[in-house]
Write a protein that holds these residues in place. Structure first.
Motif, PDB file in Angstrom:
ATOM      1  N   TYR A  70     -11.746-106.956 -25.156  1.00 31.86           N
ATOM      2  CA  TYR A  70     -12.447-105.732 -24.759  1.00 31.86           C
ATOM      3  C   TYR A  70     -13.434-105.183 -25.783  1.00 31.86           C
ATOM      4  CZ  TYR A  70      -9.131-105.490 -20.890  1.00 31.86           C
ATOM      5  OH  TYR A  70      -8.397-105.764 -19.759  1.00 31.86           O
ATOM      6  N   LYS A  71     -13.610-105.842 -26.899  1.00 26.75           N
ATOM      7  CA  LYS A  71     -14.464-105.272 -27.943  1.00 26.75           C
ATOM      8  C   LYS A  71     -15.922-105.100 -27.502  1.00 26.75           C
ATOM      9  CE  LYS A  71     -14.933-109.813 -30.189  1.00 26.75           C
ATOM     10  NZ  LYS A  71     -14.610-110.579 -31.431  1.00 26.75           N
ATOM     11  N   LYS A  72     -16.338-105.835 -26.475  1.00 31.19           N
ATOM     12  CA  LYS A  72     -17.707-105.695 -25.978  1.00 31.19           C
ATOM     13  C   LYS A  72     -17.803-104.771 -24.760  1.00 31.19           C
ATOM     14  CE  LYS A  72     -19.311-110.185 -27.699  1.00 31.19           C
ATOM     15  NZ  LYS A  72     -19.932-111.491 -27.334  1.00 31.19           N
ATOM     16  N   SER A  73     -16.693-104.173 -24.367  1.00 33.06           N
ATOM     17  CA  SER A  73     -16.709-103.256 -23.225  1.00 33.06           C
ATOM     18  C   SER A  73     -17.379-101.950 -23.635  1.00 33.06           C
ATOM     19  CB  SER A  73     -15.288-102.997 -22.723  1.00 33.06           C
ATOM     20  OG  SER A  73     -14.499-102.392 -23.735  1.00 33.06           O
ATOM     21  N   PRO A  74     -17.906-101.187 -22.680  1.00 37.47           N
ATOM     22  CA  PRO A  74     -18.719-100.001 -23.007  1.00 37.47           C
ATOM     23  C   PRO A  74     -18.024 -98.944 -23.860  1.00 37.47           C
ATOM     24  CG  PRO A  74     -18.975-100.606 -20.702  1.00 37.47           C
ATOM     25  CD  PRO A  74     -17.879-101.467 -21.248  1.00 37.47           C
ATOM     26  N   PHE A  75     -16.711 -98.760 -23.700  1.00 39.73           N
ATOM     27  CA  PHE A  75     -16.053 -97.641 -24.368  1.00 39.73           C
ATOM     28  C   PHE A  75     -14.967 -98.068 -25.362  1.00 39.73           C
ATOM     29  CE2 PHE A  75     -17.842 -95.894 -20.503  1.00 39.73           C
ATOM     30  CZ  PHE A  75     -18.413 -94.706 -20.949  1.00 39.73           C
ATOM     31  N   VAL A 110     -14.606-105.878 -17.123  1.00 40.89           N
ATOM     32  CA  VAL A 110     -15.266-106.424 -18.299  1.00 40.89           C
ATOM     33  C   VAL A 110     -15.745-107.860 -18.098  1.00 40.89           C
ATOM     34  CG1 VAL A 110     -13.136-107.207 -19.413  1.00 40.89           C
ATOM     35  CG2 VAL A 110     -15.086-106.586 -20.822  1.00 40.89           C
ATOM     36  N   PHE A 111     -15.042-108.635 -17.259  1.00 43.08           N
ATOM     37  CA  PHE A 111     -15.459-110.015 -17.003  1.00 43.08           C
ATOM     38  C   PHE A 111     -15.868-110.204 -15.537  1.00 43.08           C
ATOM     39  CE2 PHE A 111     -12.544-110.509 -20.691  1.00 43.08           C
ATOM     40  CZ  PHE A 111     -13.471-111.016 -21.588  1.00 43.08           C
ATOM     41  N   SER A 112     -16.470-109.181 -14.953  1.00 42.50           N
ATOM     42  CA  SER A 112     -16.875-109.242 -13.545  1.00 42.50           C
ATOM     43  C   SER A 112     -17.880-110.349 -13.274  1.00 42.50           C
ATOM     44  CB  SER A 112     -17.469-107.892 -13.111  1.00 42.50           C
ATOM     45  OG  SER A 112     -16.476-106.901 -13.059  1.00 42.50           O
ATOM     46  N   ASP A 113     -18.670-110.693 -14.274  1.00 40.31           N
ATOM     47  CA  ASP A 113     -19.696-111.728 -14.071  1.00 40.31           C
ATOM     48  C   ASP A 113     -19.097-113.107 -13.841  1.00 40.31           C
ATOM     49  OD1 ASP A 113     -21.630-109.834 -14.393  1.00 40.31           O
ATOM     50  OD2 ASP A 113     -22.066-110.334 -16.487  1.00 40.31           O
ATOM     51  N   SER A 114     -17.893-113.329 -14.377  1.00 45.09           N
ATOM     52  CA  SER A 114     -17.303-114.666 -14.277  1.00 45.09           C
ATOM     53  C   SER A 114     -15.997-114.703 -13.488  1.00 45.09           C
ATOM     54  CB  SER A 114     -17.048-115.226 -15.684  1.00 45.09           C
ATOM     55  OG  SER A 114     -16.236-114.339 -16.451  1.00 45.09           O
ATOM     56  N   ASN A 115     -15.391-113.539 -13.255  1.00 42.76           N
ATOM     57  CA  ASN A 115     -14.093-113.496 -12.567  1.00 42.76           C
ATOM     58  C   ASN A 115     -14.107-112.483 -11.430  1.00 42.76           C
ATOM     59  OD1 ASN A 115     -12.872-115.354 -14.395  1.00 42.76           O
ATOM     60  ND2 ASN A 115     -12.503-113.703 -15.856  1.00 42.76           N
ATOM     61  N   PRO A 116     -13.327-112.720 -10.384  1.00 42.16           N
ATOM     62  CA  PRO A 116     -13.234-111.744  -9.287  1.00 42.16           C
ATOM     63  C   PRO A 116     -12.480-110.497  -9.730  1.00 42.16           C
ATOM     64  CG  PRO A 116     -11.654-113.512  -8.975  1.00 42.16           C
ATOM     65  CD  PRO A 116     -12.502-113.922 -10.140  1.00 42.16           C
ATOM     66  N   PHE A 117     -12.625-109.443  -8.968  1.00 41.19           N
ATOM     67  CA  PHE A 117     -11.939-108.179  -9.261  1.00 41.19           C
ATOM     68  C   PHE A 117     -10.424-108.376  -9.198  1.00 41.19           C
ATOM     69  CE2 PHE A 117      -9.955-104.213  -7.788  1.00 41.19           C
ATOM     70  CZ  PHE A 117     -10.385-103.338  -8.773  1.00 41.19           C
ATOM     71  N   VAL A 118      -9.711-107.824 -10.182  1.00 41.10           N
ATOM     72  CA  VAL A 118      -8.250-107.925 -10.243  1.00 41.10           C
ATOM     73  C   VAL A 118      -7.675-106.514 -10.246  1.00 41.10           C
ATOM     74  CG1 VAL A 118      -6.259-108.800 -11.508  1.00 41.10           C
ATOM     75  CG2 VAL A 118      -8.428-110.045 -11.586  1.00 41.10           C
ATOM     76  N   SER A 119      -6.813-106.216  -9.284  1.00 34.83           N
ATOM     77  CA  SER A 119      -6.299-104.846  -9.128  1.00 34.83           C
ATOM     78  C   SER A 119      -5.042-104.572  -9.945  1.00 34.83           C
ATOM     79  CB  SER A 119      -5.992-104.585  -7.646  1.00 34.83           C
ATOM     80  OG  SER A 119      -4.987-105.480  -7.183  1.00 34.83           O
ATOM     81  N   THR A 120      -4.419-105.606 -10.482  1.00 34.91           N
ATOM     82  CA  THR A 120      -3.115-105.440 -11.126  1.00 34.91           C
ATOM     83  C   THR A 120      -3.190-105.250 -12.637  1.00 34.91           C
ATOM     84  OG1 THR A 120      -2.951-107.846 -11.233  1.00 34.91           O
ATOM     85  CG2 THR A 120      -1.868-106.746  -9.375  1.00 34.91           C
ATOM     86  N   LEU A 121      -4.368-105.084 -13.196  1.00 35.84           N
ATOM     87  CA  LEU A 121      -4.513-104.984 -14.638  1.00 35.84           C
ATOM     88  C   LEU A 121      -4.033-103.635 -15.167  1.00 35.84           C
ATOM     89  CD1 LEU A 121      -8.074-106.521 -15.056  1.00 35.84           C
ATOM     90  CD2 LEU A 121      -5.866-107.687 -15.220  1.00 35.84           C
ATOM     91  N   GLU A 179      -8.061-101.435 -18.910  1.00 36.50           N
ATOM     92  CA  GLU A 179      -9.276-102.077 -18.397  1.00 36.50           C
ATOM     93  C   GLU A 179     -10.231-101.015 -17.844  1.00 36.50           C
ATOM     94  OE1 GLU A 179     -12.032-104.863 -16.823  1.00 36.50           O
ATOM     95  OE2 GLU A 179     -10.241-105.451 -17.925  1.00 36.50           O
ATOM     96  N   LEU A 180      -9.709-100.123 -17.011  1.00 38.16           N
ATOM     97  CA  LEU A 180     -10.512 -99.051 -16.427  1.00 38.16           C
ATOM     98  C   LEU A 180     -11.040 -98.123 -17.515  1.00 38.16           C
ATOM     99  CD1 LEU A 180     -11.458 -97.485 -13.842  1.00 38.16           C
ATOM    100  CD2 LEU A 180      -9.277 -96.254 -13.974  1.00 38.16           C
ATOM    101  N   ILE A 181     -10.205 -97.777 -18.476  1.00 38.05           N
ATOM    102  CA  ILE A 181     -10.602 -96.858 -19.543  1.00 38.05           C
ATOM    103  C   ILE A 181     -11.692 -97.465 -20.417  1.00 38.05           C
ATOM    104  CG2 ILE A 181      -9.794 -95.708 -21.642  1.00 38.05           C
ATOM    105  CD1 ILE A 181      -7.079 -95.342 -20.222  1.00 38.05           C
ATOM    106  N   PHE A 182     -11.554 -98.731 -20.772  1.00 46.29           N
ATOM    107  CA  PHE A 182     -12.561 -99.371 -21.607  1.00 46.29           C
ATOM    108  C   PHE A 182     -13.892 -99.533 -20.865  1.00 46.29           C
ATOM    109  CE2 PHE A 182      -9.085-101.633 -24.224  1.00 46.29           C
ATOM    110  CZ  PHE A 182      -9.093-100.614 -25.152  1.00 46.29           C
ATOM    111  N   CYS A 183     -13.826 -99.662 -19.557  1.00 46.96           N
ATOM    112  CA  CYS A 183     -15.047 -99.861 -18.776  1.00 46.96           C
ATOM    113  C   CYS A 183     -15.721 -98.552 -18.366  1.00 46.96           C
ATOM    114  CB  CYS A 183     -14.744-100.681 -17.521  1.00 46.96           C
ATOM    115  SG  CYS A 183     -14.370-102.415 -17.857  1.00 46.96           S
TER     116      CYS A 183
END
Length: 201
Positions: A91-96, A167-178, A182-186
């Motif tokens: 997550y180090k490259k995520s927006p927040f 954070v990896f939406s460009d390469s992976n499908p949406f995952v609801s169980t994280l 994930e939401l906070i960092f994004c």
């Protein structure tokens, strides 16, 4: 929503926070049997190629007690550092990430003896990151959501989670169980507004 009883889990997923933030009174249920291979000692985060599992090691003799509140963490090796470095690398490259890095690093630097204490503190920390008060009590309640209800996210809940850019939406499908991290960092503290978009189905 009426009083609701939830099992405190490790850096919980969005479902836990949706339920806990929308109830009138949160009751944390800890006097129940410990269940292996559930969210009690694990969480899921996004990796560059797949979902990654973060597992808290449990003392083997502790498992024989069978009560969640009595489960001890196996602290022989520094699993906290492993978890933190995995989170940092993902997550180090995520927006927040940089806004919350210090608080999370501090959390992963603290040693805990009991699993339930660590889990409750992880929830308290995440509440603070989205700037919400964390108030709860301990007692049995008829509205209990048992561990079996949150160990299989897709089959057990009846809410529709809107997609957000992960954070990896460009390469992976949406995952609801994280985990909610994930939401906070994004989305930062604005992640709290995400819960207004969740609808029951």
């Amino acid at each position: 929503m009426p009083n609701i009883s939830l099992v405190p889990t490790y850096i919980p997923n969005i479902y836990f926070f949706y339920k806990s933030l929308s109830c009138d009174r949160l009751i944390l249920k800890v006097d129940l049997p410990y269940r292996k291979q559930t969210y009690m000692n694990r969480a899921y985060i996004a990796g560059p190629n797949s979902v990654l599992k973060l597992i808290i090691p449990i003392e083997a003799k502790s498992k024989s007690t069978k009560k969640y509140k009595d489960i001890r963490i196996y602290n022989i090796y520094n699993w906290q550092r492993t978890h933190w470095k995995t989170i940092e690398n993902c997550y180090k490259k995520s927006p927040f990430f940089e806004f919350y890095e210090e608080k999370l690093n501090r959390f992963y630097s603290k040693k805990y003896e009991f699993l339930v204490d660590l889990n409750i503190d992880s929830i308290r920390l995440l509440y603070s990151l989205i700037e919400q008060p964390f108030e709860f009590t301990f007692r049995d309640d008829q509205y209990c959501i048992h561990m079996s209800s949150i160990s299989n996210f897709k089959n057990s809940i009846h809410i529709q989670l809107p997609k957000y850019e992960q954070v990896f939406s460009d390469s992976n499908p949406f995952v609801s169980t994280l985990s909610i991290i994930e939401l906070i960092f994004c989305r930062g503290k604005d992640g709290f507004s995400y819960f207004d978009k969740i609808t029951s189905i």
